[in-house]
Enzyme design. Sequence first.
Site, PDB file in Angstrom:
ATOM      1  N   TYR A 155       0.834  -1.212   0.000  1.00 30.81           N
ATOM      2  CA  TYR A 155       0.000   0.000   0.000  1.00 30.81           C
ATOM      3  C   TYR A 155       0.867   1.260   0.000  1.00 30.81           C
ATOM      4  O   TYR A 155       0.649   2.187  -0.798  1.00 30.81           O
ATOM      5  CB  TYR A 155      -0.914  -0.044   1.236  1.00 30.81           C
ATOM      6  CG  TYR A 155      -1.758   1.180   1.448  1.00 30.81           C
ATOM      7  CD1 TYR A 155      -2.988   1.317   0.808  1.00 30.81           C
ATOM      8  CD2 TYR A 155      -1.345   2.202   2.307  1.00 30.81           C
ATOM      9  CE1 TYR A 155      -3.775   2.447   1.010  1.00 30.81           C
ATOM     10  CE2 TYR A 155      -2.121   3.318   2.522  1.00 30.81           C
ATOM     11  CZ  TYR A 155      -3.340   3.442   1.874  1.00 30.81           C
ATOM     12  OH  TYR A 155      -4.107   4.558   2.081  1.00 30.81           O
ATOM     13  N   LYS A 159       1.137   4.118  -2.913  1.00 39.21           N
ATOM     14  CA  LYS A 159       0.833   5.536  -2.680  1.00 39.21           C
ATOM     15  C   LYS A 159       2.060   6.399  -3.008  1.00 39.21           C
ATOM     16  O   LYS A 159       1.934   7.530  -3.469  1.00 39.21           O
ATOM     17  CB  LYS A 159       0.372   5.761  -1.239  1.00 39.21           C
ATOM     18  CG  LYS A 159      -1.024   5.185  -0.925  1.00 39.21           C
ATOM     19  CD  LYS A 159      -2.137   5.863  -1.711  1.00 39.21           C
ATOM     20  CE  LYS A 159      -3.517   5.610  -1.076  1.00 39.21           C
ATOM     21  NZ  LYS A 159      -4.619   6.183  -1.900  1.00 39.21           N
TER      22      LYS A 159
END
Length: 250
Positions: A155, A159
């Site tokens: 994740y 990002k």
Amino acid sequence: MTIALVTGGSRGLGRSMALHLADHGHDIILTYRSKNAEAEAVATEIKAKGRQAIALQLDVAKSETFGDFADTVNGALQENWDREDFDFLVNNAGIGINAPFMEMSEEQFDQLTNIHLKAAFFLSQKLVPLMKDGGRIINISSGLVRFALPGYAAYGALKGAVDVLTRYMAKELGPRGITVNALAPGAIETDFGGGVVRDNPEVNDFVAANTALGRVGLPDDIGGAVAMLLSPEAGWITGQRVEFSGGMFL
Ligand code: NAP
């Protein structure tokens, strides 16, 4: 009159963004994946504020549908606003999968990639032609790019890629006067990741203890931040990553 399209506006941060933007005088197109009733409730709340709002279904994991979605947006703009373009795009929809680096499956990795990186890239690619010159795009990033917590390797890396993509989009869309920025929230109390930050007291206390302002973030901390970044006064900011975390892990 300005129109903002917020993905994932049915709950959490996107819902707060849509409501704050309406308070600032913008009309709203919000999207949801499955929670139609919640999305319609947000649209109703916005209409009660005297702004126009519609809710459209969109699964950001399915890039093959983005062309049809752009056609739907085009039709909705003409039907509801008698316009052929909109002003602001907020790429917000997303999920969290917490899995240790050694245990994350390729399937989970691909799902996160499709939702967080591929969607920001290709949904923007399909919608930018419908955006007015001088428009604004915000890509939702995360504090987990700057600091590392166990379980967020995929994740956080994705990002981080969103932050880099933001700079390239800003560069290439600048000639049309479109600004592109990444807004990075710290930990916020939403349904994200099973609602762990909101519902697990140990996690909540840990975040609060490591945040300069002494508490966990709330959706309105981010909804207001988006309205601020989309205000006329913020028009000279582009290609930037701006963190809104209350000073988490300074
Ligand atoms: P949330 O409360 O779980 O809401 C997620 C929203 O995204 C909902 O509107 C949901 O639609 C939509 N969505 C989820 N998967 C989707 C998909 N495949 N296609 C289309 N829509 C989808 O989460 P949140 O906390 O508001 O998170 C919003 C964004 O902020 C995400 O990008 C997340 O990574 C980022 N973020 C969150 C935090 C945090 O601590 N909460 C921190 C940093 C960054 P339905 O309601 O229809 O399911």
